[in-house]
Design a protein around this motif. Structure first.
Motif, PDB file in Angstrom:
ATOM      1  N   LEU A 167       5.941  -4.542  -0.583  1.00 14.42           N
ATOM      2  CA  LEU A 167       5.442  -5.763   0.183  1.00 14.42           C
ATOM      3  C   LEU A 167       4.107  -6.218  -0.750  1.00 14.42           C
ATOM      4  CD1 LEU A 167       5.742  -4.895   3.807  1.00 14.42           C
ATOM      5  CD2 LEU A 167       7.046  -6.590   2.360  1.00 14.42           C
ATOM      6  N   THR A 168       4.050  -7.453  -1.102  1.00 19.40           N
ATOM      7  CA  THR A 168       3.142  -8.223  -1.959  1.00 19.40           C
ATOM      8  C   THR A 168       2.864  -9.522  -1.474  1.00 19.40           C
ATOM      9  OG1 THR A 168       4.665  -9.407  -3.329  1.00 19.40           O
ATOM     10  CG2 THR A 168       3.781  -7.253  -4.076  1.00 19.40           C
ATOM     11  N   PRO A 169       1.721 -10.037  -1.456  1.00 16.34           N
ATOM     12  CA  PRO A 169       1.104 -11.304  -0.809  1.00 16.34           C
ATOM     13  C   PRO A 169       2.157 -12.436  -0.909  1.00 16.34           C
ATOM     14  CG  PRO A 169      -0.584 -10.241  -2.113  1.00 16.34           C
ATOM     15  CD  PRO A 169       0.596  -9.567  -2.494  1.00 16.34           C
ATOM     16  N   ASP A 190      -2.960  -5.195   6.769  1.00 15.16           N
ATOM     17  CA  ASP A 190      -1.865  -5.960   5.919  1.00 15.16           C
ATOM     18  C   ASP A 190      -0.998  -4.966   4.920  1.00 15.16           C
ATOM     19  OD1 ASP A 190      -1.056  -7.730   3.999  1.00 15.16           O
ATOM     20  OD2 ASP A 190      -2.906  -8.156   3.018  1.00 15.16           O
ATOM     21  N   PRO A 191       0.321  -4.991   5.295  1.00 15.25           N
ATOM     22  CA  PRO A 191       1.158  -4.074   4.442  1.00 15.25           C
ATOM     23  C   PRO A 191       1.119  -4.341   2.928  1.00 15.25           C
ATOM     24  CG  PRO A 191       2.441  -5.131   6.237  1.00 15.25           C
ATOM     25  CD  PRO A 191       1.151  -5.856   6.231  1.00 15.25           C
ATOM     26  N   ALA A 192       0.854  -5.628   2.529  1.00 13.72           N
ATOM     27  CA  ALA A 192       0.646  -5.963   1.333  1.00 13.72           C
ATOM     28  C   ALA A 192      -0.683  -5.314   0.499  1.00 13.72           C
ATOM     29  CB  ALA A 192       0.842  -7.312   0.843  1.00 13.72           C
ATOM     30  N   GLY A 193      -1.708  -5.304   1.371  1.00  9.92           N
ATOM     31  CA  GLY A 193      -2.934  -4.853   0.820  1.00  9.92           C
ATOM     32  C   GLY A 193      -2.799  -3.335   0.428  1.00  9.92           C
ATOM     33  N   SER A 194      -1.962  -2.491   1.115  1.00  8.36           N
ATOM     34  CA  SER A 194      -1.784  -1.055   0.795  1.00  8.36           C
ATOM     35  C   SER A 194      -0.337  -0.885   0.118  1.00  8.36           C
ATOM     36  CB  SER A 194      -1.813  -0.332   1.828  1.00  8.36           C
ATOM     37  OG  SER A 194      -0.958  -0.705   3.061  1.00  8.36           O
ATOM     38  N   GLN A 195       0.166  -2.093  -0.291  1.00 10.74           N
ATOM     39  CA  GLN A 195       1.567  -1.897  -1.153  1.00 10.74           C
ATOM     40  C   GLN A 195       2.527  -1.145  -0.394  1.00 10.74           C
ATOM     41  OE1 GLN A 195       0.205  -0.905  -5.312  1.00 10.74           O
ATOM     42  NE2 GLN A 195       0.585  -3.063  -5.769  1.00 10.74           N
ATOM     43  N   ARG A 196       2.695  -1.279   0.798  1.00  8.24           N
ATOM     44  CA  ARG A 196       3.698  -0.704   1.685  1.00  8.24           C
ATOM     45  C   ARG A 196       5.188  -0.925   1.291  1.00  8.24           C
ATOM     46  NH1 ARG A 196       1.483   1.813   6.272  1.00  8.24           N
ATOM     47  NH2 ARG A 196       3.355   2.746   6.702  1.00  8.24           N
ATOM     48  N   ARG A 197       6.155   0.086   1.490  1.00  9.86           N
ATOM     49  CA  ARG A 197       7.262  -0.396   1.287  1.00  9.86           C
ATOM     50  C   ARG A 197       8.128  -0.383   2.461  1.00  9.86           C
ATOM     51  NH1 ARG A 197       9.474   1.056  -3.941  1.00  9.86           N
ATOM     52  NH2 ARG A 197       7.763   1.798  -5.424  1.00  9.86           N
ATOM     53  N   LEU A 198       9.368  -1.376   2.450  1.00 12.66           N
ATOM     54  CA  LEU A 198      10.180  -1.544   3.368  1.00 12.66           C
ATOM     55  C   LEU A 198      11.191  -0.171   3.787  1.00 12.66           C
ATOM     56  CD1 LEU A 198      11.223  -5.234   3.275  1.00 12.66           C
ATOM     57  CD2 LEU A 198       9.730  -4.086   4.853  1.00 12.66           C
ATOM     58  N   SER A 219       6.569  -4.392  11.849  1.00 17.46           N
ATOM     59  CA  SER A 219       6.258  -3.322  12.884  1.00 17.46           C
ATOM     60  C   SER A 219       5.989  -2.129  11.820  1.00 17.46           C
ATOM     61  CB  SER A 219       7.023  -3.220  14.072  1.00 17.46           C
ATOM     62  OG  SER A 219       8.222  -2.559  13.636  1.00 17.46           O
ATOM     63  N   ASP A 220       5.318  -1.353  12.606  1.00 18.43           N
ATOM     64  CA  ASP A 220       5.098   0.135  11.832  1.00 18.43           C
ATOM     65  C   ASP A 220       6.647   0.753  11.473  1.00 18.43           C
ATOM     66  OD1 ASP A 220       2.324  -0.017  11.812  1.00 18.43           O
ATOM     67  OD2 ASP A 220       2.133   0.826  13.534  1.00 18.43           O
ATOM     68  N   ASP A 221       7.485   0.380  12.232  1.00 15.36           N
ATOM     69  CA  ASP A 221       8.866   1.101  12.126  1.00 15.36           C
ATOM     70  C   ASP A 221       9.625   0.408  10.945  1.00 15.36           C
ATOM     71  OD1 ASP A 221       8.409   2.486  14.553  1.00 15.36           O
ATOM     72  OD2 ASP A 221       9.639   1.261  15.747  1.00 15.36           O
ATOM     73  N   ASP A 222       9.170  -0.700  10.533  1.00 18.67           N
ATOM     74  CA  ASP A 222       9.410  -1.379   9.203  1.00 18.67           C
ATOM     75  C   ASP A 222       9.343  -0.602   8.052  1.00 18.67           C
ATOM     76  OD1 ASP A 222      11.100  -3.221  10.941  1.00 18.67           O
ATOM     77  OD2 ASP A 222       9.331  -4.295  11.157  1.00 18.67           O
ATOM     78  N   LEU A 223       7.950   0.090   8.208  1.00 16.21           N
ATOM     79  CA  LEU A 223       7.279   0.499   6.873  1.00 16.21           C
ATOM     80  C   LEU A 223       7.629   2.042   6.696  1.00 16.21           C
ATOM     81  CD1 LEU A 223       4.129  -1.263   7.433  1.00 16.21           C
ATOM     82  CD2 LEU A 223       6.107  -2.135   6.182  1.00 16.21           C
ATOM     83  N   LEU A 224       7.856   2.186   5.328  1.00 16.68           N
ATOM     84  CA  LEU A 224       7.839   3.927   4.858  1.00 16.68           C
ATOM     85  C   LEU A 224       6.583   4.026   4.980  1.00 16.68           C
ATOM     86  CD1 LEU A 224      10.235   3.781   1.813  1.00 16.68           C
ATOM     87  CD2 LEU A 224      10.528   4.619   3.876  1.00 16.68           C
ATOM     88  N   ALA A 225       6.413   5.419   4.803  1.00 17.37           N
ATOM     89  CA  ALA A 225       4.878   6.262   4.780  1.00 17.37           C
ATOM     90  C   ALA A 225       4.500   5.623   3.550  1.00 17.37           C
ATOM     91  CB  ALA A 225       5.112   7.707   4.892  1.00 17.37           C
ATOM     92  N   ALA A 226       2.884   5.762   3.734  1.00 15.21           N
ATOM     93  CA  ALA A 226       2.235   5.411   2.387  1.00 15.21           C
ATOM     94  C   ALA A 226       2.380   6.400   1.203  1.00 15.21           C
ATOM     95  CB  ALA A 226       0.794   5.075   2.762  1.00 15.21           C
ATOM     96  N   ASP A 227       2.509   7.487   1.676  1.00 15.82           N
ATOM     97  CA  ASP A 227       2.478   8.468   0.565  1.00 15.82           C
ATOM     98  C   ASP A 227       4.173   8.866   0.031  1.00 15.82           C
ATOM     99  OD1 ASP A 227       3.114   9.716   2.943  1.00 15.82           O
ATOM    100  OD2 ASP A 227       2.209  11.606   2.402  1.00 15.82           O
ATOM    101  N   MET A 228       4.459   7.809  -0.871  1.00 13.15           N
ATOM    102  CA  MET A 228       5.900   8.010  -1.170  1.00 13.15           C
ATOM    103  C   MET A 228       5.834   8.146  -2.586  1.00 13.15           C
ATOM    104  SD  MET A 228       7.689   7.952   1.611  1.00 13.15           S
ATOM    105  CE  MET A 228       9.615   7.844   1.185  1.00 13.15           C
ATOM    106  N   ALA A 229       6.786   8.705  -3.122  1.00 16.01           N
ATOM    107  CA  ALA A 229       6.723   8.768  -4.771  1.00 16.01           C
ATOM    108  C   ALA A 229       8.070   8.417  -5.261  1.00 16.01           C
ATOM    109  CB  ALA A 229       6.511  10.358  -5.117  1.00 16.01           C
TER     110      ALA A 229
END
Length: 211
Positions: free
Chosen positions: A53-55, A76-84, A95-105
């Motif tokens: 997710l980006t701005p 803001d999901p884009a602020g931390s570059q979260r993934r769907l 929602s939080d359920d739409d996002l993967l954990a922040a620590d993905m590789a």
């Protein structure tokens, strides 16, 4: 005819004033809640699973605090570059359920056999063990992040295990399925002359079986 003393009259007036104050406080709270809002984010277009997710793909909005929308992401999901975590349609409220954990590789693997795959596909990954020869489910609902089906998204804690399998040229196979009814085989046991490889495969297989 009943008369009230000055003290009784003062008490009565005081009680009425207290009651009016309480009623006023309730109406004030209702009014404040009616005007209160929460911050949310919607996506501007249809997006595939695994998308960063980006701005430019999201819009910040305000929604009434009294709405029936729960579990909104608070940052803001884009602020931390979260993934769907899954595909979403345009104007979807995140929602939080739409996002993967922040620590993905992102890990590159070599698949010996796989169906046609594209970025955003979800696959089950099997490893072939030699003694006795059998496939073991080591990754359930793993997301593909690049066309060519060689890059996957895994929790950072599994990164070394996947690298170990690739470095040892373990035969990996992919299937597009839920894996729910996949046959369960005994997990490979750490030990022997390939401790690191067996440990990595055991870890991944145990975590896949637990999902």
């Amino acid at each position: 005819m009943r008369t009230f003393s000055g003290r009784q009259l003062a008490l009565s007036i005081g009680a009425v004033l207290v009651l009016l104050g309480m009623i006023g406080a309730v109406y004030l709270e209702i009014a404040l809640q009616a005007g209160a809002t929460r911050t949310g984010w919607i996506v501007n277009r249809e997006l595939a699973a695994g998308t960063v997710l980006t701005p430019d793909v999201e819009t910040k909005i305000s929604i009434p605090a009294t709405s029936d929308v729960f579990n909104l992401t608070s940052t803001d999901p884009a602020g931390s570059q979260r993934r769907l975590a899954h595909a979403v349609s345009a104007h979807h409220l995140l929602s939080d359920d739409d996002l993967l954990a922040a620590d993905m590789a992102e890990v590159t693997i070599n698949l010996k056999a796989a169906p046609t795959l594209i970025s955003g596909d979800s696959i089950d990954v099997y490893a072939m063990v030699e003694t006795p020869p059998r496939p073991v489910l080591i990754g359930r609902s793993v997301l593909i992040t690049g066309n060519g089906a060689t890059t996957i998204l895994v929790p950072s804690g599994q990164e070394l295990d996947w690298i170990t399998l690739s470095a040892n040229n373990v035969a990996l196979f992919a299937a597009k399925s839920s894996g729910i009814n996949a046959a369960r085989s005994a997990l490979p046991s750490p030990g022997g002359g390939a401790d690191a490889l067996n440990a990595a495969m055991s870890t991944l297989a145990a975590q896949a079986a637990a999902r």
